[in-house]
Design a protein around this motif. Structure first.
Motif, mmCIF file in Angstrom:
data_model
loop_
_atom_site.group_PDB
_atom_site.id
_atom_site.type_symbol
_atom_site.label_atom_id
_atom_site.label_comp_id
_atom_site.label_asym_id
_atom_site.label_seq_id
_atom_site.Cartn_x
_atom_site.Cartn_y
_atom_site.Cartn_z
ATOM 1 N N TYR A 72 0.841 -1.192 0.000
ATOM 2 C CA TYR A 72 0.000 0.000 0.000
ATOM 3 C C TYR A 72 0.873 1.238 0.000
ATOM 4 C CZ TYR A 72 -3.483 -3.354 1.594
ATOM 5 O OH TYR A 72 -4.306 -4.439 1.697
ATOM 6 N N GLN A 73 0.402 2.291 -0.632
ATOM 7 C CA GLN A 73 1.084 3.586 -0.614
ATOM 8 C C GLN A 73 0.509 4.388 0.549
ATOM 9 O OE1 GLN A 73 3.354 4.822 -2.982
ATOM 10 N NE2 GLN A 73 3.593 6.667 -1.782
ATOM 11 N N ILE B 159 5.903 3.048 0.592
ATOM 12 C CA ILE B 159 5.157 1.837 0.272
ATOM 13 C C ILE B 159 5.443 0.818 1.357
ATOM 14 C CG2 ILE B 159 4.852 -0.028 -1.384
ATOM 15 C CD1 ILE B 159 5.711 1.931 -3.560
ATOM 16 N N SER B 160 4.391 0.273 1.960
ATOM 17 C CA SER B 160 4.574 -0.704 3.032
ATOM 18 C C SER B 160 3.479 -1.750 2.958
ATOM 19 C CB SER B 160 4.562 -0.025 4.403
ATOM 20 O OG SER B 160 3.261 0.368 4.745
ATOM 21 N N THR B 161 3.491 -2.688 3.881
ATOM 22 C CA THR B 161 2.487 -3.730 3.937
ATOM 23 C C THR B 161 1.274 -3.294 4.736
ATOM 24 O OG1 THR B 161 3.572 -4.678 5.855
ATOM 25 C CG2 THR B 161 4.190 -5.576 3.708
ATOM 26 N N SER B 162 1.302 -2.121 5.310
ATOM 27 C CA SER B 162 0.192 -1.615 6.109
ATOM 28 C C SER B 162 -0.491 -0.466 5.362
ATOM 29 C CB SER B 162 0.701 -1.105 7.459
ATOM 30 O OG SER B 162 -0.343 -0.513 8.182
ATOM 31 N N TYR B 163 -1.818 -0.467 5.372
ATOM 32 C CA TYR B 163 -2.556 0.609 4.702
ATOM 33 C C TYR B 163 -2.339 1.931 5.419
ATOM 34 C CZ TYR B 163 -6.410 3.205 2.669
ATOM 35 O OH TYR B 163 -7.162 4.154 2.022
ATOM 36 N N TRP B 164 -2.326 1.907 6.748
ATOM 37 C CA TRP B 164 -2.116 3.111 7.550
ATOM 38 C C TRP B 164 -0.640 3.301 7.803
ATOM 39 C CZ3 TRP B 164 -6.433 5.610 7.476
ATOM 40 C CH2 TRP B 164 -7.623 4.909 7.425
ATOM 41 N N ASP B 165 -0.178 4.532 7.795
ATOM 42 C CA ASP B 165 1.226 4.780 8.085
ATOM 43 C C ASP B 165 1.476 4.540 9.571
ATOM 44 O OD1 ASP B 165 -0.242 6.947 8.843
ATOM 45 O OD2 ASP B 165 1.236 8.432 8.232
ATOM 46 N N GLU B 166 2.616 3.961 9.871
ATOM 47 C CA GLU B 166 2.956 3.579 11.241
ATOM 48 C C GLU B 166 4.077 4.470 11.757
ATOM 49 O OE1 GLU B 166 3.913 -0.505 10.706
ATOM 50 O OE2 GLU B 166 1.837 -1.098 10.467
ATOM 51 N N ASN C 263 10.966 -0.740 7.584
ATOM 52 C CA ASN C 263 10.641 -1.780 6.610
ATOM 53 C C ASN C 263 9.838 -1.240 5.435
ATOM 54 O OD1 ASN C 263 8.310 -1.238 7.952
ATOM 55 N ND2 ASN C 263 7.700 -3.358 8.240
ATOM 56 N N LEU C 264 10.204 -0.078 4.942
ATOM 57 C CA LEU C 264 9.468 0.539 3.845
ATOM 58 C C LEU C 264 10.315 0.658 2.590
ATOM 59 C CD1 LEU C 264 7.795 3.438 5.776
ATOM 60 C CD2 LEU C 264 6.709 1.381 4.988
ATOM 61 N N ILE C 265 9.648 0.729 1.470
ATOM 62 C CA ILE C 265 10.292 1.005 0.194
ATOM 63 C C ILE C 265 10.100 2.495 -0.085
ATOM 64 C CG2 ILE C 265 10.274 0.465 -2.262
ATOM 65 C CD1 ILE C 265 8.958 -2.190 -1.524
ATOM 66 N N TYR C 266 11.079 3.137 -0.614
ATOM 67 C CA TYR C 266 11.048 4.562 -0.953
ATOM 68 C C TYR C 266 10.867 5.450 0.273
ATOM 69 C CZ TYR C 266 10.332 2.642 -5.585
ATOM 70 O OH TYR C 266 10.451 1.928 -6.725
ATOM 71 N N LYS C 267 11.358 5.015 1.420
ATOM 72 C CA LYS C 267 11.218 5.797 2.644
ATOM 73 C C LYS C 267 11.943 7.127 2.537
ATOM 74 C CE LYS C 267 13.474 5.370 6.746
ATOM 75 N NZ LYS C 267 14.011 4.671 7.882
#
Length: 73
Positions: free
Chosen positions: A23-24, A29-36, A54-58
């Motif tokens: 999810y963006q 981009i992460s595996t969680s819909y809500w930002d953590e 654990n994010l892509i493009y952080k």
């Protein structure tokens, strides 16, 4: 005919694995819909937000947030 079905199933399974849980959000981009993100104030009283590792493009998302914060002033 059976090889074609196996190939179709393999492509479907690969697509579900790769794109099923990404999810963006505000951090990237992460595996969680809500930002953590974690929120805190540093020693000088400045408000800070930290995205999980654990994010892509952080880095790109954080640079955009910093640019938006500078433009707000």
């Amino acid at each position: 005919m059976q090889n074609l079905r196996i190939l179709q199933f393999g492509i479907l399974a690969l697509g579900a694995i790769l794109f099923g849980g990404c999810y963006q959000n505000a951090c990237g981009i992460s595996t969680s819909y809500w930002d953590e993100k974690s929120y805190y104030y540093d020693a000088q009283g400045n408000y800070r937000e930290k995205c999980p590792d654990n994010l892509i493009y952080k880095e790109k998302a954080l640079q955009q947030q910093e640019q938006d914060a500078l433009e707000a002033f």
